[in-house]
Design a protein around this motif. Structure first.
Motif, short mmCIF file in Angstrom:
data_model
loop_
_atom_site.label_atom_id
_atom_site.label_comp_id
_atom_site.label_asym_id
_atom_site.label_seq_id
_atom_site.Cartn_x
_atom_site.Cartn_y
_atom_site.Cartn_z
N TYR A 133 40.85 35.21 37.45
CA TYR A 133 39.84 34.38 36.82
C TYR A 133 39.75 34.64 35.32
N ALA A 200 33.15 32.37 36.52
CA ALA A 200 32.77 31.19 37.32
C ALA A 200 31.74 30.35 36.58
N ARG A 217 38.85 23.26 39.63
CA ARG A 217 38.04 24.28 38.95
C ARG A 217 36.67 24.42 39.60
N SER A 221 35.33 27.86 41.45
CA SER A 221 34.08 28.46 40.99
C SER A 221 33.10 28.59 42.15
#
Length: 302
Positions: A133, A200, A217, A221
């Motif tokens: 991430y 996130a 995305r 998240s």
């Protein structure tokens, strides 16, 4: 040579239709999972453990398989391949941890094998998942997508939230007389989820409506957010509920974990599909604009 690729209306329309279909299928899969776990909750503890662990392992190994497929498609030598390899390692570690938990619960007959050696692999998985991430920060910074104010707000809000949760965990753990090992392991989970929550929040904050990978995305998240809800819920449920009552209600958290693995699988499936569609569109555009490019490339390569 700079090539400007403009997506036509048919491509965008097909993209939205596919995305909507994926969301509908994900929603149906989540509903089926919830109903399955509600059915499992009525079984005896032994039968429930077998069905729950089997369902969770299927979802987990599916995430390993699709993440590995993504890496093989991208290639281990590419930057994206190495980037997604960390996700494969994280999911593999979590699969090993869940397998250990299932063995302890089903074969050894331990109602709640926590903390155990399985927690070591789960916590180690957070390291590789964090790399996956946080690497996006480097990519997005180069593309000038990330805003500094979103990073600041994310770090501050996450630090305050995790600080409060750790304080409550230590306070309630001490009040109930829990041993130091359980308290440390529980707080490490909170810290690990807090580290993942920062990117996130930044990713969600930085989303753009016209982003081709918007759905991908969002799902990745949500994967982090749902995982945190599951871990925090499990930790506080384990602290506040009596030891004899907890096994009766433990099925709630495997249900949450199954849902977030389904979200991850959906996000990776969408990423693979949209990447393939983009590559095909690029090839079509190049062939139309430069019909002799393939022949010229082959001659140059030879």
């Amino acid at each position: 040579v700079t090539i400007l690729l403009t997506y036509d209306r048919l491509f965008i329309a097909g993209l939205r239709k596919s995305g909507f279909l994926l969301v509908v299928l994900l929603f149906i899969a989540i509903l089926i999972s919830i109903n399955m776990y509600l059915f499992f909750s009525k079984l005896s503890l032994d039968q429930r453990a077998v069905f729950i662990e089997t369902t969770l392992l299927v979802a987990l190994f599916s995430s390993v398989g699709i993440s590995l497929t993504t890496v093989l498609r991208l290639g281990l030598r590419t930057t994206e391949g190495k980037y997604y390899l960390s996700l494969v390692i994280a999911m593999t570690l979590w699969s090993g941890a869940e397998s250990i938990w299932a063995y302890s619960s089903i074969v050894l007959g331990i109602d709640m094998p926590y903390p155990s050696i399985a927690d070591f692999f789960w916590l180690l998985g957070f390291v590789f998942l964090s790399y996956h991430y946080y690497y996006s920060f480097r990519v997005w910074k180069q593309a000038r997508i990330i805003k500094l104010n979103s990073l600041f707000v994310s770090v501050v809000s996450t630090s305050v939230l995790i600080g409060i949760l750790i304080y409550l965990s230590i306070h309630n753990g001490g009040a109930e007389g829990f041993d130091i090992t359980t308290t440390i392991v529980s707080n490490l989970y909170l810290i690990g989820n807090g580290v993942l929550l920062v990117p996130a929040i930044v990713i969600i904050w930085s989303l753009r409506r016209r982003d081709v990978l918007l759905l991908h995305r969002i799902l990745l998240s949500l994967f982090v957010i749902i995982n945190m809800l599951g871990d925090v819920g499990f930790v506080y449920h384990e602290i506040l509920v009596e030891e004899t009552v907890f096994p009766q209600q433990e099925w709630i958290w495997p249900m949450i974990y199954t849902i977030f693995y389904l979200v991850l699988v959906s996000g990776l499936v969408w990423y693979n599909k949209i990447s393939a569609d983009i590559n095909n569109n690029v090839k079509i555009a190049l062939n139309k604009q430069y019909p002799h490019l393939d022949q010229l490339w082959n001659v140059t390569a030879n």
